[in-house]
Design a protein around this motif. Structure first.
Motif, mmCIF file in Angstrom:
data_model
loop_
_atom_site.group_PDB
_atom_site.id
_atom_site.type_symbol
_atom_site.label_atom_id
_atom_site.label_comp_id
_atom_site.label_asym_id
_atom_site.label_seq_id
_atom_site.Cartn_x
_atom_site.Cartn_y
_atom_site.Cartn_z
ATOM 1 N N GLU A 48 34.433 50.705 -10.878
ATOM 2 C CA GLU A 48 35.818 50.308 -10.646
ATOM 3 C C GLU A 48 36.043 49.995 -9.167
ATOM 4 O O GLU A 48 35.683 50.772 -8.297
ATOM 5 C CB GLU A 48 36.747 51.443 -11.084
ATOM 6 N N PRO A 49 36.627 48.834 -8.851
ATOM 7 C CA PRO A 49 36.832 48.469 -7.440
ATOM 8 C C PRO A 49 37.902 49.327 -6.764
ATOM 9 O O PRO A 49 38.859 49.759 -7.405
ATOM 10 C CB PRO A 49 37.270 47.006 -7.515
ATOM 11 N N ILE A 50 37.730 49.565 -5.484
ATOM 12 C CA ILE A 50 38.714 50.293 -4.685
ATOM 13 C C ILE A 50 39.648 49.264 -4.045
ATOM 14 O O ILE A 50 39.176 48.318 -3.404
ATOM 15 C CB ILE A 50 38.031 51.127 -3.579
ATOM 16 N N PRO A 51 40.967 49.394 -4.203
ATOM 17 C CA PRO A 51 41.885 48.384 -3.676
ATOM 18 C C PRO A 51 41.737 48.165 -2.174
ATOM 19 O O PRO A 51 41.473 49.109 -1.416
ATOM 20 C CB PRO A 51 43.266 48.963 -4.000
ATOM 21 N N TYR A 52 41.897 46.929 -1.751
ATOM 22 C CA TYR A 52 41.989 46.521 -0.342
ATOM 23 C C TYR A 52 40.691 46.620 0.448
ATOM 24 O O TYR A 52 40.647 46.196 1.608
ATOM 25 C CB TYR A 52 43.070 47.328 0.406
ATOM 26 N N THR A 53 39.642 47.167 -0.120
ATOM 27 C CA THR A 53 38.440 47.376 0.689
ATOM 28 C C THR A 53 37.749 46.065 1.057
ATOM 29 O O THR A 53 36.941 46.044 1.986
ATOM 30 C CB THR A 53 37.437 48.292 -0.043
ATOM 31 N N ASP A 54 38.082 44.972 0.344
ATOM 32 C CA ASP A 54 37.498 43.695 0.728
ATOM 33 C C ASP A 54 37.948 43.250 2.109
ATOM 34 O O ASP A 54 37.282 42.461 2.773
ATOM 35 C CB ASP A 54 37.833 42.614 -0.306
ATOM 36 N N SER A 55 39.083 43.795 2.572
ATOM 37 C CA SER A 55 39.579 43.443 3.898
ATOM 38 C C SER A 55 38.693 43.995 5.013
ATOM 39 O O SER A 55 38.760 43.536 6.153
ATOM 40 C CB SER A 55 41.008 43.967 4.084
ATOM 41 N N LEU A 56 37.846 44.979 4.693
ATOM 42 C CA LEU A 56 36.987 45.580 5.704
ATOM 43 C C LEU A 56 35.850 44.658 6.120
ATOM 44 O O LEU A 56 35.174 44.913 7.119
ATOM 45 C CB LEU A 56 36.415 46.899 5.195
ATOM 46 N N ALA A 57 35.643 43.577 5.359
ATOM 47 C CA ALA A 57 34.557 42.654 5.687
ATOM 48 C C ALA A 57 34.762 41.998 7.052
ATOM 49 O O ALA A 57 33.808 41.508 7.657
ATOM 50 C CB ALA A 57 34.439 41.581 4.604
ATOM 51 N N THR A 58 36.007 41.993 7.537
ATOM 52 C CA THR A 58 36.287 41.377 8.829
ATOM 53 C C THR A 58 35.955 42.287 10.006
ATOM 54 O O THR A 58 35.952 41.831 11.150
ATOM 55 C CB THR A 58 37.773 40.986 8.912
ATOM 56 N N LEU A 59 35.693 43.553 9.740
ATOM 57 C CA LEU A 59 35.349 44.467 10.825
ATOM 58 C C LEU A 59 33.896 44.266 11.235
ATOM 59 O O LEU A 59 33.012 44.137 10.384
ATOM 60 C CB LEU A 59 35.570 45.918 10.394
ATOM 61 N N PRO A 60 33.625 44.256 12.546
ATOM 62 C CA PRO A 60 32.255 43.983 13.003
ATOM 63 C C PRO A 60 31.314 45.172 12.807
ATOM 64 O O PRO A 60 31.716 46.331 12.957
ATOM 65 C CB PRO A 60 32.444 43.696 14.496
ATOM 66 N N ASN A 61 30.076 44.867 12.465
ATOM 67 C CA ASN A 61 29.000 45.869 12.436
ATOM 68 C C ASN A 61 29.348 47.101 11.611
ATOM 69 O O ASN A 61 29.106 48.233 12.027
ATOM 70 C CB ASN A 61 28.637 46.297 13.865
#
Length: 303
Positions: A48-61
């Protein structure tokens, strides 16, 4: 090489506005040091996906790992299991209510370990509050939200059975609590403030990080810090004395500031979060008028 794993505990039952607020604070405040992120998800199915975690892809390293736990597993037990799987030098656990307040927050933690030879644990807040009669005042302890400790040391601590919420409180502030066990190893507990100051136990009240003044030095907020921020004059006085002793003095605080902080905390996205709550109250009122049992669609706040 990454030295730190941040462990963020999140429960499915919690209102996702608080998850959104935490992730927003993570993006708005650069850590100042690289880290791995473990999301300890309670109550989610394995796929099951965790909401909003796709936004973390913009954080570096940032390396992200999601671990799943049954919702009935107590928070401390979750952190213990997540820490046992970590290979970094340090861990830094955060709870569902956590909200980062200043940039370079992670580098401030590291600076304490790198500059204080006998540093054993660093927290964003701590206090002298007694858990029960078995822990005489002052009961010096780092709080169990937003603390950094060497992974090897944390995994070596005796946490007890960790079956109930009370077991977690005992690990934080009991007679054989986390801080006491670390001190017994000849190491020192330290509080770090948002300005980079390092504080030893005898000076913790001067740090203004927890239940004193307006908590101006606080680096990472949570449900207990906002409880003080928005508290009445009487409630603030009670919390201050409980944490720092009968001679400690509280400030009443500005009612306007308390209201603004309350709104920011519970409605981090403004109208997007307000509308469901207003609608929920309208429905509850209508059901009450019609003589029907009231019910609420709002999910529980994180504990």
């Amino acid at each position: 090489m990454t030295r730190i794993t941040v462990i963020f505990l999140w429960r499915k039952i919690n209102d996702t506005r608080y998850l959104c607020a935490f992730l927003g604070s993570l993006k708005d405040n650069p850590a100042g040091s690289s880290y791995d992120l473990v999301i300890a998800a309670k109550g989610y199915d394995p796929n099951e996906p965790i909401p909003y975690t796709d936004s973390l892809a913009t954080l570096p390293n940032l390396n992200i790992k999601i671990m799943h736990f049954p919702d009935e597993v107590p928070p401390t037990a979750v952190i213990r299991q997540a820490a046992a799987a970590c290979t970094t030098e340090f861990i830094l656990p955060l709870i569902s209510w956590s909200r980062i307040l200043a940039p370079n927050w992670l580098s401030l933690y590291l600076a304490a370990f790198d500059s204080i030879p006998d540093c054993g644990i660093v927290g964003a807040s701590g206090g002298y509050e007694c858990l029960n009669e078995d822990t005489p005042f002052p009961n010096v302890g780092i709080r169990s939200n937003a603390f950094m400790v060497r992974t090897e040391i944390f995994n070596s601590l005796d946490a007890g059975p960790q079956v109930t919420q009370l077991d977690g409180s005992s690990f934080e502030a009991g007679p054989n609590g986390m801080t006491k066990q670390i001190v017994a190893k000849g190491l020192r507990p330290v509080i770090v403030d948002r300005f980079g100051g390092h504080w030893f136990p005898e000076d913790w009240p001067k740090s203004q990080t927890f239940r004193l003044a307006e908590q101006e030095g606080l680096l990472i907020a949570d449900n207990r810090t906002i409880q003080y921020t928005c508290g009445s004059r009487r409630k603030r006085a009670r919390l201050v004395k409980r944490c720092w002793g009968a001679d400690a003095r509280s400030v009443p605080g500005s009612p306007w500031r308390k209201f603004i902080e309350w709104l920011k905390w519970h409605y981090p996205r403004g109208p997007i979060d307000m509308i469901p709550d207003v609608w929920d109250k309208v429905i509850s009122f209508a059901r009450k008028v019609m003589g029907r049992p009231t019910s609420s669609s709002k999910k529980a706040f994180p504990s």
